[in-house]
Design an enzyme around this catalytic site. Structure first.
Site, PDB file in Angstrom:
ATOM      1  N   ASN A   1       1.058  -1.013  -0.139  1.00  0.00           N
ATOM      2  CA  ASN A   1       0.032   0.338  -0.687  1.00  0.00           C
ATOM      3  C   ASN A   1       0.848   1.262  -0.256  1.00  0.00           C
ATOM      4  O   ASN A   1       1.552   1.642   1.318  1.00  0.00           O
ATOM      5  CB  ASN A   1      -0.989  -0.239   1.058  1.00  0.00           C
TER       6      ASN A   1
ATOM      7  N   LYS B   1       3.330   1.161   3.375  1.00  0.00           N
ATOM      8  CA  LYS B   1       3.011  -0.446   3.882  1.00  0.00           C
ATOM      9  C   LYS B   1       3.471  -1.740   3.465  1.00  0.00           C
ATOM     10  O   LYS B   1       2.879  -1.739   1.998  1.00  0.00           O
ATOM     11  CB  LYS B   1       0.946  -0.599   4.493  1.00  0.00           C
TER      12      LYS B   1
ATOM     13  N   ARG C   1      -2.605  -2.020  -3.671  1.00  0.00           N
ATOM     14  CA  ARG C   1      -3.690  -1.008  -3.088  1.00  0.00           C
ATOM     15  C   ARG C   1      -3.500   0.606  -4.155  1.00  0.00           C
ATOM     16  O   ARG C   1      -2.682   1.532  -4.366  1.00  0.00           O
ATOM     17  CB  ARG C   1      -4.101  -0.539  -1.755  1.00  0.00           C
TER      18      ARG C   1
ATOM     19  N   HIS D   1     -12.991   3.804  -0.655  1.00  0.00           N
ATOM     20  CA  HIS D   1     -13.522   2.154   0.605  1.00  0.00           C
ATOM     21  C   HIS D   1     -13.655   1.476  -0.273  1.00  0.00           C
ATOM     22  O   HIS D   1     -14.113   0.339   1.026  1.00  0.00           O
ATOM     23  CB  HIS D   1     -14.020   3.040   1.466  1.00  0.00           C
TER      24      HIS D   1
ATOM     25  N   HIS E   1     -18.162   2.611   7.233  1.00  0.00           N
ATOM     26  CA  HIS E   1     -16.494   3.123   7.363  1.00  0.00           C
ATOM     27  C   HIS E   1     -16.181   3.863   7.786  1.00  0.00           C
ATOM     28  O   HIS E   1     -15.671   4.709   7.441  1.00  0.00           O
ATOM     29  CB  HIS E   1     -15.729   2.512   5.629  1.00  0.00           C
ATOM     30  N   LEU E   2     -16.251   3.855   8.961  1.00  0.00           N
ATOM     31  CA  LEU E   2     -15.127   5.070  10.315  1.00  0.00           C
ATOM     32  C   LEU E   2     -13.733   5.434  10.897  1.00  0.00           C
ATOM     33  O   LEU E   2     -13.849   4.582  11.381  1.00  0.00           O
ATOM     34  CB  LEU E   2     -16.871   4.727  11.343  1.00  0.00           C
ATOM     35  N   GLY E   3     -13.481   5.986  10.099  1.00  0.00           N
ATOM     36  CA  GLY E   3     -12.014   5.794   9.969  1.00  0.00           C
ATOM     37  C   GLY E   3     -10.823   7.376   9.732  1.00  0.00           C
ATOM     38  O   GLY E   3     -11.944   7.974  10.513  1.00  0.00           O
ATOM     39  N   ASN E   4      -9.945   7.434   9.970  1.00  0.00           N
ATOM     40  CA  ASN E   4      -9.720   8.656   9.624  1.00  0.00           C
ATOM     41  C   ASN E   4     -10.483   9.574   8.453  1.00  0.00           C
ATOM     42  O   ASN E   4     -11.040  10.109   8.727  1.00  0.00           O
ATOM     43  CB  ASN E   4      -8.465   8.950   9.172  1.00  0.00           C
ATOM     44  N   GLY E   5     -10.304   8.534   7.250  1.00  0.00           N
ATOM     45  CA  GLY E   5     -10.642   9.219   6.124  1.00  0.00           C
ATOM     46  C   GLY E   5     -12.314   8.012   6.365  1.00  0.00           C
ATOM     47  O   GLY E   5     -12.197   6.753   7.109  1.00  0.00           O
TER      48      GLY E   5
ATOM     49  N   ARG F   1     -10.865  15.858   6.623  1.00  0.00           N
ATOM     50  CA  ARG F   1     -12.094  16.140   5.613  1.00  0.00           C
ATOM     51  C   ARG F   1     -13.242  16.411   6.027  1.00  0.00           C
ATOM     52  O   ARG F   1     -14.031  16.673   6.335  1.00  0.00           O
ATOM     53  CB  ARG F   1     -11.790  15.460   4.957  1.00  0.00           C
TER      54      ARG F   1
ATOM     55  N   ASP G   1      -8.098  13.420  15.633  1.00  0.00           N
ATOM     56  CA  ASP G   1      -8.252  12.026  16.467  1.00  0.00           C
ATOM     57  C   ASP G   1      -9.934  12.232  17.207  1.00  0.00           C
ATOM     58  O   ASP G   1     -10.015  12.922  18.512  1.00  0.00           O
ATOM     59  CB  ASP G   1      -7.462  11.438  17.253  1.00  0.00           C
TER      60      ASP G   1
ATOM     61  N   GLY H   1     -11.204   2.204  12.643  1.00  0.00           N
ATOM     62  CA  GLY H   1     -10.970   2.825  13.938  1.00  0.00           C
ATOM     63  C   GLY H   1     -11.938   3.594  14.524  1.00  0.00           C
ATOM     64  O   GLY H   1     -11.565   2.857  15.753  1.00  0.00           O
TER      65      GLY H   1
ATOM     66  N   GLU I   1      -7.671  -4.375   4.531  1.00  0.00           N
ATOM     67  CA  GLU I   1      -8.362  -4.314   3.604  1.00  0.00           C
ATOM     68  C   GLU I   1      -7.591  -4.937   3.010  1.00  0.00           C
ATOM     69  O   GLU I   1      -7.185  -5.608   1.692  1.00  0.00           O
ATOM     70  CB  GLU I   1      -7.838  -3.074   3.304  1.00  0.00           C
TER      71      GLU I   1
END
Ligand code: AMP
Length: 399
Positions: free
Chosen positions: A8, A15, A91, A180, A208-212, A241, A282, A330, A384
Protein backbone atom coordinates in the site's frame (compact mmCIF):
# COMPACT_ATOMS: atom_id res chain seq x y z
CA UNK A 1 1.99 -23.02 0.78
CA UNK A 2 1.46 -19.77 -1.05
CA UNK A 3 2.13 -16.32 0.29
CA UNK A 4 1.01 -12.97 -1.09
CA UNK A 5 2.83 -9.70 -0.52
CA UNK A 6 0.47 -6.71 -0.26
CA UNK A 7 1.81 -3.22 -0.87
CA UNK A 8 0.00 0.00 0.00
CA UNK A 9 2.12 2.88 -1.32
CA UNK A 10 1.83 6.59 -0.73
CA UNK A 11 4.05 9.29 -2.18
CA UNK A 12 6.54 9.18 0.72
CA UNK A 13 5.80 5.85 2.37
CA UNK A 14 4.60 2.31 1.84
CA UNK A 15 3.08 -0.34 4.08
CA UNK A 16 3.57 -4.04 3.39
CA UNK A 17 2.15 -7.32 4.61
CA UNK A 18 3.18 -10.88 3.79
CA UNK A 19 0.13 -13.13 4.13
CA UNK A 20 0.17 -16.93 4.10
CA UNK A 21 -2.97 -17.72 2.14
CA UNK A 22 -3.82 -21.25 3.33
CA UNK A 23 -4.33 -19.94 6.88
CA UNK A 24 -4.83 -16.27 5.91
CA UNK A 25 -2.31 -15.38 8.63
CA UNK A 26 -0.07 -12.34 8.40
CA UNK A 27 3.53 -13.59 8.58
CA UNK A 28 5.08 -10.11 8.69
CA UNK A 29 4.11 -6.50 8.24
CA UNK A 30 5.97 -3.24 8.09
CA UNK A 31 6.14 0.38 7.13
CA UNK A 32 8.77 2.29 5.18
CA UNK A 33 8.21 6.02 5.69
CA UNK A 34 9.60 9.50 5.13
CA UNK A 35 11.01 8.43 1.76
CA UNK A 36 12.98 11.30 0.23
CA UNK A 37 13.46 13.15 3.51
CA UNK A 38 16.81 13.56 5.29
CA UNK A 39 16.02 10.68 7.62
CA UNK A 40 13.54 7.97 6.82
CA UNK A 41 12.30 5.16 9.02
CA UNK A 42 11.52 1.48 8.66
CA UNK A 43 9.40 -0.70 10.94
CA UNK A 44 9.18 -4.50 10.60
CA UNK A 45 7.12 -6.91 12.65
CA UNK A 46 7.43 -10.66 12.22
CA UNK A 47 4.56 -12.80 13.53
CA UNK A 48 6.94 -15.10 15.36
CA UNK A 49 8.80 -12.34 17.23
CA UNK A 50 7.39 -10.22 20.04
CA UNK A 51 9.57 -7.28 19.08
CA UNK A 52 8.92 -4.66 16.39
CA UNK A 53 12.18 -3.73 14.66
CA UNK A 54 12.67 -0.08 13.77
CA UNK A 55 15.51 1.72 12.01
CA UNK A 56 16.13 5.38 11.15
CA UNK A 57 18.08 5.84 7.94
CA UNK A 58 17.94 7.85 4.72
CA UNK A 59 15.59 6.30 2.13
CA UNK A 60 16.09 8.28 -1.09
CA UNK A 61 13.32 6.64 -3.13
CA UNK A 62 10.85 3.74 -3.25
CA UNK A 63 13.45 1.43 -4.84
CA UNK A 64 15.74 1.99 -1.84
CA UNK A 65 12.70 1.40 0.38
CA UNK A 66 12.15 -2.05 -1.15
CA UNK A 67 15.83 -2.94 -0.60
CA UNK A 68 15.39 -2.01 3.07
CA UNK A 69 12.22 -4.12 3.28
CA UNK A 70 14.05 -7.13 1.76
CA UNK A 71 16.91 -6.66 4.24
CA UNK A 72 14.39 -6.58 7.12
CA UNK A 73 12.92 -9.92 5.96
CA UNK A 74 16.44 -11.34 5.71
CA UNK A 75 17.49 -10.12 9.14
CA UNK A 76 14.31 -10.54 11.22
CA UNK A 77 12.33 -13.13 9.24
CA UNK A 78 10.37 -14.78 7.99
CA UNK A 79 12.64 -15.95 5.19
CA UNK A 80 11.27 -15.00 1.79
CA UNK A 81 13.03 -18.09 0.43
CA UNK A 82 10.78 -20.20 2.70
CA UNK A 83 7.67 -18.10 1.93
CA UNK A 84 8.19 -16.69 -1.56
CA UNK A 85 5.31 -14.43 -2.60
CA UNK A 86 3.51 -15.95 -5.59
CA UNK A 87 1.93 -12.60 -6.42
CA UNK A 88 2.31 -8.99 -5.26
CA UNK A 89 -0.98 -7.11 -4.72
CA UNK A 90 -0.98 -3.32 -4.86
CA UNK A 91 -3.62 -0.99 -3.50
CA UNK A 92 -4.40 1.76 -6.01
CA UNK A 93 -6.82 4.47 -4.93
CA UNK A 94 -8.31 5.64 -8.22
CA UNK A 95 -9.29 3.33 -11.06
CA UNK A 96 -11.61 5.89 -12.68
CA UNK A 97 -14.30 4.36 -14.88
CA UNK A 98 -11.66 2.14 -16.51
CA UNK A 99 -10.78 -0.42 -13.83
CA UNK A 100 -13.66 -2.33 -12.30
CA UNK A 101 -11.82 -5.45 -11.13
CA UNK A 102 -8.39 -6.58 -9.92
CA UNK A 103 -6.04 -6.06 -12.86
CA UNK A 104 -2.77 -7.68 -13.84
CA UNK A 105 -0.23 -4.86 -14.09
CA UNK A 106 1.28 -4.35 -17.55
CA UNK A 107 3.09 -1.31 -18.99
CA UNK A 108 -0.28 -0.17 -20.42
CA UNK A 109 -1.97 -0.48 -17.00
CA UNK A 110 0.85 1.61 -15.53
CA UNK A 111 0.23 4.31 -18.15
CA UNK A 112 -3.49 4.21 -17.33
CA UNK A 113 -2.84 4.56 -13.58
CA UNK A 114 -0.58 7.47 -14.41
CA UNK A 115 -3.29 9.04 -16.56
CA UNK A 116 -5.75 8.68 -13.67
CA UNK A 117 -3.39 10.73 -11.46
CA UNK A 118 -5.28 13.69 -12.85
CA UNK A 119 -8.29 12.52 -10.80
CA UNK A 120 -6.26 11.53 -7.71
CA UNK A 121 -3.15 13.72 -7.60
CA UNK A 122 -2.54 12.94 -3.92
CA UNK A 123 -2.75 9.16 -4.32
CA UNK A 124 -2.10 7.59 -7.72
CA UNK A 125 1.45 8.92 -8.30
CA UNK A 126 2.67 7.30 -5.04
CA UNK A 127 1.00 4.00 -5.92
CA UNK A 128 2.71 4.00 -9.31
CA UNK A 129 6.12 4.69 -7.78
CA UNK A 130 5.54 1.75 -5.43
CA UNK A 131 4.51 -0.54 -8.30
CA UNK A 132 7.59 0.28 -10.38
CA UNK A 133 9.94 -0.24 -7.43
CA UNK A 134 8.20 -3.48 -6.38
CA UNK A 135 8.52 -4.85 -9.93
CA UNK A 136 12.28 -4.34 -9.67
CA UNK A 137 12.39 -6.10 -6.29
CA UNK A 138 10.13 -8.98 -7.46
CA UNK A 139 10.62 -9.26 -11.23
CA UNK A 140 9.49 -12.88 -11.57
CA UNK A 141 5.98 -12.80 -10.09
CA UNK A 142 2.77 -11.20 -11.33
CA UNK A 143 1.82 -7.82 -9.86
CA UNK A 144 -1.88 -7.05 -9.46
CA UNK A 145 -3.59 -3.70 -8.91
CA UNK A 146 -6.66 -3.63 -6.66
CA UNK A 147 -8.55 -0.35 -6.93
CA UNK A 148 -10.38 1.43 -4.10
CA UNK A 149 -13.00 2.56 -6.59
CA UNK A 150 -13.60 -0.85 -8.24
CA UNK A 151 -16.32 -2.15 -5.91
CA UNK A 152 -18.43 0.91 -6.73
CA UNK A 153 -18.51 0.24 -10.49
CA UNK A 154 -21.99 -1.20 -9.95
CA UNK A 155 -23.40 2.19 -8.88
CA UNK A 156 -26.37 3.01 -11.11
CA UNK A 157 -26.09 6.20 -13.24
CA UNK A 158 -28.65 7.91 -10.98
CA UNK A 159 -26.22 7.49 -8.08
CA UNK A 160 -23.00 8.42 -9.86
CA UNK A 161 -24.13 11.38 -11.99
CA UNK A 162 -23.70 14.96 -10.75
CA UNK A 163 -26.38 17.39 -11.92
CA UNK A 164 -24.01 19.68 -13.84
CA UNK A 165 -23.51 20.36 -17.56
CA UNK A 166 -23.41 16.88 -19.10
CA UNK A 167 -20.79 17.64 -21.80
CA UNK A 168 -18.40 19.24 -19.36
CA UNK A 169 -18.84 16.37 -16.92
CA UNK A 170 -18.09 13.82 -19.63
CA UNK A 171 -15.09 15.66 -21.04
CA UNK A 172 -13.45 16.01 -17.62
CA UNK A 173 -14.68 12.69 -16.15
CA UNK A 174 -16.60 14.50 -13.42
CA UNK A 175 -18.81 11.91 -11.72
CA UNK A 176 -19.00 10.03 -8.44
CA UNK A 177 -16.58 7.08 -8.22
CA UNK A 178 -16.64 6.18 -4.50
CA UNK A 179 -13.71 4.93 -2.40
CA UNK A 180 -12.90 2.48 0.44
CA UNK A 181 -14.33 -0.15 -1.92
CA UNK A 182 -11.98 -2.90 -0.79
CA UNK A 183 -13.07 -2.38 2.81
CA UNK A 184 -16.79 -2.14 2.01
CA UNK A 185 -16.58 -5.33 -0.04
CA UNK A 186 -14.63 -7.20 2.63
CA UNK A 187 -17.03 -6.14 5.40
CA UNK A 188 -20.20 -6.87 3.40
CA UNK A 189 -18.94 -10.40 2.68
CA UNK A 190 -17.64 -10.92 6.23
CA UNK A 191 -21.01 -9.80 7.67
CA UNK A 192 -22.87 -12.31 5.48
CA UNK A 193 -20.45 -15.08 6.45
CA UNK A 194 -20.77 -14.17 10.13
CA UNK A 195 -24.57 -14.32 9.90
CA UNK A 196 -24.39 -17.52 7.83
CA UNK A 197 -26.55 -15.91 5.13
CA UNK A 198 -25.80 -15.72 1.39
CA UNK A 199 -24.53 -12.21 0.63
CA UNK A 200 -26.82 -12.20 -2.43
CA UNK A 201 -29.88 -12.13 -0.18
CA UNK A 202 -28.89 -9.21 2.02
CA UNK A 203 -29.48 -5.47 1.93
CA UNK A 204 -26.68 -3.90 3.93
CA UNK A 205 -25.28 -0.56 5.01
CA UNK A 206 -21.55 -0.53 5.74
CA UNK A 207 -20.17 2.39 7.78
CA UNK A 208 -16.40 2.67 7.29
CA UNK A 209 -15.48 5.22 9.96
CA UNK A 210 -11.73 5.73 10.11
CA UNK A 211 -9.63 8.81 9.60
CA UNK A 212 -11.36 8.89 6.21
CA UNK A 213 -15.00 7.83 6.40
CA UNK A 214 -17.66 6.64 4.00
CA UNK A 215 -20.99 4.83 3.89
CA UNK A 216 -21.95 2.21 1.34
CA UNK A 217 -25.33 0.65 0.53
CA UNK A 218 -24.81 -2.93 -0.60
CA UNK A 219 -27.59 -4.88 -2.30
CA UNK A 220 -26.92 -8.54 -2.96
CA UNK A 221 -23.16 -8.04 -2.51
CA UNK A 222 -22.99 -5.09 -4.94
CA UNK A 223 -22.42 -1.43 -4.14
CA UNK A 224 -25.47 0.61 -5.15
CA UNK A 225 -24.74 3.87 -3.36
CA UNK A 226 -21.80 5.39 -1.51
CA UNK A 227 -20.99 8.70 0.12
CA UNK A 228 -17.59 9.59 -1.33
CA UNK A 229 -17.72 11.11 -4.78
CA UNK A 230 -15.32 12.12 -7.52
CA UNK A 231 -12.70 12.43 -4.76
CA UNK A 232 -12.61 11.13 -1.17
CA UNK A 233 -13.82 14.53 0.07
CA UNK A 234 -17.58 14.15 -0.28
CA UNK A 235 -19.90 12.71 2.33
CA UNK A 236 -19.33 12.17 6.04
CA UNK A 237 -17.42 14.39 8.45
CA UNK A 238 -13.88 12.94 8.68
CA UNK A 239 -10.70 13.46 10.71
CA UNK A 240 -9.47 16.39 8.62
CA UNK A 241 -11.97 16.49 5.70
CA UNK A 242 -15.21 18.45 5.68
CA UNK A 243 -17.35 15.97 3.79
CA UNK A 244 -20.49 17.56 2.28
CA UNK A 245 -20.51 21.34 2.05
CA UNK A 246 -22.45 23.74 -0.17
CA UNK A 247 -20.04 24.57 -3.05
CA UNK A 248 -21.46 28.09 -2.75
CA UNK A 249 -19.53 28.44 0.52
CA UNK A 250 -16.31 28.08 -1.47
CA UNK A 251 -17.26 30.87 -3.89
CA UNK A 252 -18.02 33.03 -0.86
CA UNK A 253 -14.66 32.23 0.83
CA UNK A 254 -12.86 32.96 -2.42
CA UNK A 255 -14.59 36.31 -2.93
CA UNK A 256 -14.70 37.52 0.66
CA UNK A 257 -11.71 35.86 2.38
CA UNK A 258 -9.44 35.88 -0.69
CA UNK A 259 -8.76 32.14 -0.51
CA UNK A 260 -7.37 30.69 -3.74
CA UNK A 261 -8.10 27.27 -5.18
CA UNK A 262 -5.11 25.61 -3.45
CA UNK A 263 -6.02 27.26 -0.13
CA UNK A 264 -9.54 25.89 -0.41
CA UNK A 265 -8.24 22.44 -1.33
CA UNK A 266 -6.00 22.42 1.74
CA UNK A 267 -8.75 23.84 3.95
CA UNK A 268 -11.30 21.19 3.02
CA UNK A 269 -8.96 18.19 2.78
CA UNK A 270 -6.52 18.86 5.60
CA UNK A 271 -7.89 21.51 7.91
CA UNK A 272 -11.57 20.66 8.28
CA UNK A 273 -13.66 17.85 9.77
CA UNK A 274 -13.00 17.10 13.44
CA UNK A 275 -9.67 18.93 13.22
CA UNK A 276 -11.25 22.10 11.87
CA UNK A 277 -14.04 22.06 14.43
CA UNK A 278 -11.97 21.25 17.53
CA UNK A 279 -8.23 21.31 16.82
CA UNK A 280 -8.20 17.49 17.24
CA UNK A 281 -8.33 15.19 14.19
CA UNK A 282 -8.53 12.05 16.32
CA UNK A 283 -11.99 10.95 17.47
CA UNK A 284 -10.59 9.70 20.80
CA UNK A 285 -9.51 13.25 21.70
CA UNK A 286 -12.85 14.67 20.59
CA UNK A 287 -14.86 12.18 22.70
CA UNK A 288 -12.57 12.76 25.71
CA UNK A 289 -12.87 16.55 25.39
CA UNK A 290 -16.67 16.33 25.00
CA UNK A 291 -16.90 14.14 28.09
CA UNK A 292 -14.72 16.65 29.97
CA UNK A 293 -17.28 19.35 29.17
CA UNK A 294 -15.92 21.05 26.03
CA UNK A 295 -18.88 22.58 24.18
CA UNK A 296 -16.79 22.79 20.99
CA UNK A 297 -15.97 19.06 21.08
CA UNK A 298 -19.61 18.22 21.87
CA UNK A 299 -20.70 20.23 18.83
CA UNK A 300 -18.18 18.39 16.62
CA UNK A 301 -19.50 15.05 17.85
CA UNK A 302 -23.07 16.22 17.25
CA UNK A 303 -22.25 17.32 13.68
CA UNK A 304 -20.45 14.01 13.00
CA UNK A 305 -23.37 11.93 14.26
CA UNK A 306 -26.07 14.13 12.68
CA UNK A 307 -24.53 13.54 9.22
CA UNK A 308 -24.12 9.82 9.85
CA UNK A 309 -27.78 9.45 10.82
CA UNK A 310 -28.91 11.32 7.71
CA UNK A 311 -26.93 8.93 5.51
CA UNK A 312 -28.29 5.84 7.27
CA UNK A 313 -31.81 7.13 6.70
CA UNK A 314 -31.18 8.04 3.07
CA UNK A 315 -29.53 4.72 2.26
CA UNK A 316 -32.31 2.76 3.92
CA UNK A 317 -34.68 4.62 1.62
CA UNK A 318 -32.49 3.86 -1.44
CA UNK A 319 -32.33 0.16 -0.56
CA UNK A 320 -36.04 -0.06 0.21
CA UNK A 321 -35.36 -2.58 2.97
CA UNK A 322 -32.51 -3.22 5.37
CA UNK A 323 -31.09 -6.39 6.93
CA UNK A 324 -27.69 -5.43 8.31
CA UNK A 325 -25.76 -2.34 9.40
CA UNK A 326 -22.02 -2.89 10.00
CA UNK A 327 -19.54 -0.56 11.67
CA UNK A 328 -15.88 -0.83 10.72
CA UNK A 329 -12.45 0.94 10.76
CA UNK A 330 -10.82 2.85 13.65
CA UNK A 331 -13.83 4.80 14.92
CA UNK A 332 -16.46 2.25 13.88
CA UNK A 333 -14.67 -0.68 15.52
CA UNK A 334 -13.63 1.09 18.71
CA UNK A 335 -16.01 3.89 19.63
CA UNK A 336 -19.12 2.61 21.40
CA UNK A 337 -20.00 6.28 22.00
CA UNK A 338 -20.18 7.10 18.27
CA UNK A 339 -22.08 3.87 17.52
CA UNK A 340 -24.63 4.58 20.25
CA UNK A 341 -25.17 8.20 19.24
CA UNK A 342 -25.41 7.35 15.54
CA UNK A 343 -28.14 4.73 16.04
CA UNK A 344 -30.05 6.31 18.91
CA UNK A 345 -33.61 7.07 17.85
CA UNK A 346 -33.47 4.91 14.72
CA UNK A 347 -36.02 2.38 16.04
CA UNK A 348 -38.29 3.76 13.30
CA UNK A 349 -35.93 2.07 10.81
CA UNK A 350 -35.97 -1.19 12.75
CA UNK A 351 -32.64 -0.56 14.48
CA UNK A 352 -32.46 -1.47 18.17
CA UNK A 353 -29.12 -1.36 19.93
CA UNK A 354 -28.24 -3.45 22.99
CA UNK A 355 -26.32 -1.08 25.30
CA UNK A 356 -24.30 -3.82 26.98
CA UNK A 357 -23.30 -5.56 23.72
CA UNK A 358 -22.34 -2.19 22.23
CA UNK A 359 -20.12 -1.31 25.19
CA UNK A 360 -18.28 -4.68 25.22
CA UNK A 361 -14.76 -4.53 23.76
CA UNK A 362 -13.54 -7.18 21.34
CA UNK A 363 -11.46 -7.55 18.20
CA UNK A 364 -13.90 -10.08 16.75
CA UNK A 365 -16.96 -9.56 14.55
CA UNK A 366 -19.97 -9.26 16.84
CA UNK A 367 -23.66 -8.37 17.09
CA UNK A 368 -24.55 -5.19 19.00
CA UNK A 369 -28.30 -5.10 18.28
CA UNK A 370 -30.95 -6.68 20.49
CA UNK A 371 -32.22 -10.17 19.66
CA UNK A 372 -35.60 -8.71 18.61
CA UNK A 373 -34.11 -5.95 16.42
CA UNK A 374 -35.48 -6.27 12.85
CA UNK A 375 -32.13 -4.96 11.55
CA UNK A 376 -28.98 -6.73 12.75
CA UNK A 377 -26.23 -4.32 13.73
CA UNK A 378 -22.66 -5.63 13.66
CA UNK A 379 -19.14 -4.49 14.40
CA UNK A 380 -16.91 -6.11 11.77
CA UNK A 381 -13.14 -5.43 11.85
CA UNK A 382 -12.03 -4.57 8.33
CA UNK A 383 -8.98 -6.14 6.68
CA UNK A 384 -8.22 -4.40 3.41
CA UNK A 385 -4.85 -6.13 3.06
CA UNK A 386 -6.40 -9.59 3.28
CA UNK A 387 -9.04 -8.60 0.72
CA UNK A 388 -6.31 -7.33 -1.64
CA UNK A 389 -4.36 -10.57 -1.09
CA UNK A 390 -7.42 -12.72 -1.82
CA UNK A 391 -8.32 -10.82 -4.98
CA UNK A 392 -4.70 -10.79 -6.20
CA UNK A 393 -4.21 -14.52 -5.63
CA UNK A 394 -7.53 -15.31 -7.25
CA UNK A 395 -6.55 -13.37 -10.40
CA UNK A 396 -3.01 -14.80 -10.49
CA UNK A 397 -4.32 -18.37 -10.05
CA UNK A 398 -6.85 -17.90 -12.84
CA UNK A 399 -4.14 -16.87 -15.33
P1 AMP B 1 -8.31 4.17 10.58
O1 AMP B 1 -8.26 5.25 9.53
O2 AMP B 1 -9.28 3.10 10.30
O3 AMP B 1 -6.95 3.66 10.98
O4 AMP B 1 -8.89 4.89 11.89
C1 AMP B 1 -8.11 5.82 12.60
C2 AMP B 1 -8.99 6.61 13.52
O5 AMP B 1 -9.72 5.76 14.41
C3 AMP B 1 -8.19 7.50 14.46
O6 AMP B 1 -7.93 8.74 13.88
C4 AMP B 1 -9.10 7.64 15.65
O7 AMP B 1 -9.84 8.83 15.51
C5 AMP B 1 -10.06 6.49 15.57
N1 AMP B 1 -10.05 5.65 16.76
C6 AMP B 1 -9.23 4.62 17.07
N2 AMP B 1 -9.54 4.11 18.30
C7 AMP B 1 -10.60 4.83 18.75
C8 AMP B 1 -11.41 4.80 19.95
N3 AMP B 1 -11.18 3.91 20.93
N4 AMP B 1 -12.40 5.70 20.07
C9 AMP B 1 -12.63 6.60 19.10
N5 AMP B 1 -11.92 6.67 17.96
C10 AMP B 1 -10.92 5.81 17.79
Amino acid sequence: MSAVLVINSGSSSFKYQLIEMASEQTLASGLIERIGETTGASTHKCRDAAETFTRDLPIPDHTAGFAIMLAAFEEHGPSLAAHPPVVVGHRVVHGGARFYEPTLITPQVERDIDDLSELAPLHNPGALQGIIAAEKAFPDVPHVAVFDTAFHQTLPPAAFTYAINADLAERYRVRRYGFHGTSHQYVANAAARFLERPVGELDQIVLHLGNGASVCAVRGGESVETSMGMTPLEGLVMGTRSGDIDPGALFHLHRKAGLGIDDLDTLLNRGSGLLGLTGHGDMRDVVDAAQAGSAQAQLALDVYVHRLKAYIGAYTAQLGRLDVVSFTAGVGENSDVVRRLALEGLEVLGIRIDAERNAARSRQARVISTDDSPVTVLVVPTDEELEIARQSLSLASAD
